[in-house]
Design an enzyme around this catalytic site. Structure first.
Site, short mmCIF file in Angstrom:
data_model
loop_
_atom_site.label_atom_id
_atom_site.label_comp_id
_atom_site.label_asym_id
_atom_site.label_seq_id
_atom_site.Cartn_x
_atom_site.Cartn_y
_atom_site.Cartn_z
N PHE A 188 -1.55 -10.93 -7.55
CA PHE A 188 -1.50 -10.50 -6.19
C PHE A 188 -1.79 -12.09 -5.35
O PHE A 188 -2.51 -12.67 -5.79
CB PHE A 188 -2.78 -9.54 -5.84
CG PHE A 188 -2.38 -9.04 -4.28
CD1 PHE A 188 -1.48 -8.14 -4.04
CD2 PHE A 188 -3.18 -9.67 -3.34
CE1 PHE A 188 -1.49 -7.56 -2.73
CE2 PHE A 188 -3.03 -9.19 -2.13
CZ PHE A 188 -2.19 -8.07 -1.68
N ASP A 212 -9.77 -7.74 -11.33
CA ASP A 212 -9.39 -7.21 -9.75
C ASP A 212 -8.88 -5.87 -10.01
O ASP A 212 -8.01 -5.35 -10.79
CB ASP A 212 -8.22 -8.01 -9.01
CG ASP A 212 -7.95 -7.81 -7.87
OD1 ASP A 212 -8.04 -6.58 -7.49
OD2 ASP A 212 -7.38 -8.59 -7.06
N TYR A 270 -8.94 0.76 0.68
CA TYR A 270 -8.08 1.51 1.54
C TYR A 270 -6.95 1.84 0.76
O TYR A 270 -6.02 2.21 1.36
CB TYR A 270 -7.69 0.31 2.66
CG TYR A 270 -7.67 -1.03 2.32
CD1 TYR A 270 -6.23 -1.33 1.84
CD2 TYR A 270 -8.28 -2.25 2.09
CE1 TYR A 270 -5.73 -2.35 1.38
CE2 TYR A 270 -7.99 -3.38 1.86
CZ TYR A 270 -6.70 -3.59 1.38
OH TYR A 270 -6.38 -4.68 1.07
N LYS A 271 -6.79 1.52 -0.53
CA LYS A 271 -5.56 1.92 -1.30
C LYS A 271 -5.66 3.48 -1.52
O LYS A 271 -5.41 4.11 -0.83
CB LYS A 271 -5.17 1.03 -2.40
CG LYS A 271 -4.84 -0.34 -1.78
CD LYS A 271 -4.61 -1.50 -2.87
CE LYS A 271 -3.93 -2.59 -2.21
NZ LYS A 271 -4.29 -3.86 -2.60
N ARG A 298 9.17 -0.31 -4.23
CA ARG A 298 7.93 -0.12 -5.37
C ARG A 298 7.38 1.44 -4.77
O ARG A 298 7.45 1.78 -3.34
CB ARG A 298 6.61 -0.94 -4.88
CG ARG A 298 5.58 -0.90 -5.76
CD ARG A 298 4.55 -1.60 -5.57
NE ARG A 298 3.98 -1.43 -4.20
CZ ARG A 298 3.01 -2.09 -3.85
NH1 ARG A 298 2.15 -3.00 -4.49
NH2 ARG A 298 2.29 -1.58 -2.59
C1 LIG Z 1 -4.54 -5.11 -2.03
C2 LIG Z 1 -4.98 -6.17 -3.07
C3 LIG Z 1 -5.85 -7.41 -2.57
C4 LIG Z 1 -6.25 -7.12 -0.98
O1 LIG Z 1 -7.19 -8.09 -0.66
P1 LIG Z 1 -7.46 -7.95 0.96
O2 LIG Z 1 -8.64 -8.96 0.92
O3 LIG Z 1 -8.19 -6.59 0.99
O4 LIG Z 1 -6.48 -8.41 1.79
C5 LIG Z 1 -6.39 -8.16 -3.41
N1 LIG Z 1 -5.97 -8.18 -4.66
C6 LIG Z 1 -5.16 -7.15 -5.14
C7 LIG Z 1 -4.85 -7.19 -6.63
C8 LIG Z 1 -4.55 -6.30 -4.30
O5 LIG Z 1 -3.61 -5.16 -4.88
#
Ligand SMILES: *Cc1c(COP(=O)(O)O)cnc(C)c1O
Length: 407
Positions: free
Chosen positions: A130, A207, A232-233, A377
């Site tokens: 990501f 992560d 939030y996911k 997706r």
């Molecule tokens: C959604 C996501 C993030 C989001 O990071 P934020 O600090 O909340 O913007 C980080 N890493 C992964 C793998 C994600 O899917």
């Protein structure tokens, strides 16, 4: 049976026998035909609005500043422990809630790299992780004079243990990987990867953003060092809700995190001279915790505690398998693992005109995500998505893309 009517019938059957079907009605369901992005921003529970209103009236309005001593100072660790027991396989005292994933990732990764001996001069990561993970580690490498060792990653897969093993060695300061990759949904083999990194003397930071709340996580069982994830996911925390961090007990007092604010001090309200880290996981806090923003997460966790992650995973595998079956029937190329054991809660299909296709789908009330260059997706939030919703989404997709069943 690959005709589309047959698939719609199958969706109805699958819903009729789904033990979690009843959970869908607990969510705010909008007018959209199919919400296929619950892995980016989950739907709210219907009780969330009441919980927020009650918090404003009672916890905040009635208790005012007294709320800090009564409950909020302890919230980052108490909620962390709850998350740890319901979803992370983490014993108490190792998880906190607060900050954002990006900030927590920075704090933990920086602490781990700082603690590594100078000859361990490489940070190992996937070249398809990501974006925030890649950018943060680029920054940390620049700040600490380390080098990035990129693992070239299959865009339709992820990083298998053999590939991780080839990249990790005596020069590794830290390994950072996603448990479920954001693009393909590949589910990493976390325990063996953690073990082989430890054999090479390196810690791993997992992560969990795309796995927490859709696949079982067993941090203590994996022998994990560090982990971060967002709420939030899948967890219904709402836009911008706080993240969480896990630091295994053996690293407390050894790692030193870089944002040493007053909430990480052993007695923040003493307001005394000089920073002295708190004992235990609290040393990874920085400033005032985002109390208000944890309210939706708390009701989200109630539902997970009631249902259990194993039932969620079973439903999730059913949903992704159905999506794969539908995609196959339409002749769409799958850009996700076919093996359900290697797949998280979303699947990606390829289409040469994916960007325009997704825009047209949004117009029609079908909401997947576009992932450059050619990915559509499809996120399948197990507690709020029905099989009929998936079928309805694919039906519109087949119309908009002009696809017909392949046989
Ligand atoms: C959604 C996501 C993030 C989001 O990071 P934020 O600090 O909340 O913007 C980080 N890493 C992964 C793998 C994600 O899917």
């Amino acid at each position: 049976m690959t005709d589309l009517d047959g698939l719609a019938d199958r969706a109805r059957e699958l819903d009729a026998t789904d033990p979690l079907a009843r959970c869908r009605d607990r969510f705010v369901l909008g007018p959209e035909t199919a919400y296929l992005d619950g892995n980016s921003l989950g739907r709210p529970l219907t009780v969330t609005a009441d919980a927020l209103a009650r918090f404003a009236r009672e916890d905040w309005g009635d208790r005012l500043i007294r709320g800090w001593d009564e409950q909020w100072v302890a919230l980052p660790t108490e909620l962390g422990d709850r998350l740890g027991s319901v979803l992370l396989g983490a014993a108490p005292g190792q998880t906190i809630v607060g900050d954002s994933t990006s900030v927590l990732l920075y704090k933990l990764a920086r602490a781990a790299v700082d603690a590594a001996p100078a000859e361990r001069d490489e940070i190992v990561l996937s070249d398809d992780d990501f974006p925030t993970d890649r950018y943060l580690l680029e920054g940390i490498a620049a700040e600490t004079g380390r080098t990035l060792r990129w693992i070239p990653t299959d865009r339709a897969g992820g990083v298998p243990p053999e590939q991780a093993a080839a990249a990790i060695g005596p020069r590794t300061a830290l390994v950072v990987l996603s448990h479920v990759t954001y693009r393909s949904g590949y589910l990493a083999d976390a325990a063996p990867i953690t073990g082989l990194a430890h054999d090479a003397g390196a810690p791993v930071l997992w992560d969990l953003c795309h796995s927490v709340g859709s696949v079982p996580v067993d941090l203590d069982g994996w022998g994990a060092d560090l982990a971060v994830g967002c709420t939030y996911k899948y967890l219904g925390g709402g836009p911008g809700s706080p993240a969480f961090a896990y630091v295994a007990t053996r690293h407390h007092g050894v790692l030193r995190q870089p944002i040493q604010g007053w909430f990480g001090r052993h007695d923040p309200f003493a307001m005394a001279a000089g920073y002295e880290p708190a004992a235990g996981i609290r040393q990874f806090l920085s400033g005032t915790p985002p109390v208000l923003a944890t309210v939706p997460l708390q009701v989200g966790l109630d539902l997970y505690a009631e249902v259990g992650i194993d039932a969620v995973r079973t439903k999730s595998v059913g949903l992704t398998a159905f999506a794969v079956e539908y995609a196959d029937a339409l002749g769409l190329e799958l850009a996700s693992p076919r093996d359900p054991d290697r797949r998280g809660g979303h699947v990606t299909v390829r289409h040469p005109d994916a960007r325009a296709l997704v825009a047209a789908l949004w117009e029609r009330g079908v909401i997947p995500d576009f992932r450059a260059p050619d990915g559509v997706r499809i996120g399948l939030s197990p507690l709020s998505t029905s099989f009929a919703e998936v079928a309805a989404g694919f039906e519109v997709l087949s119309e908009v893309a002009g696809l017909r069943p392949t046989s």
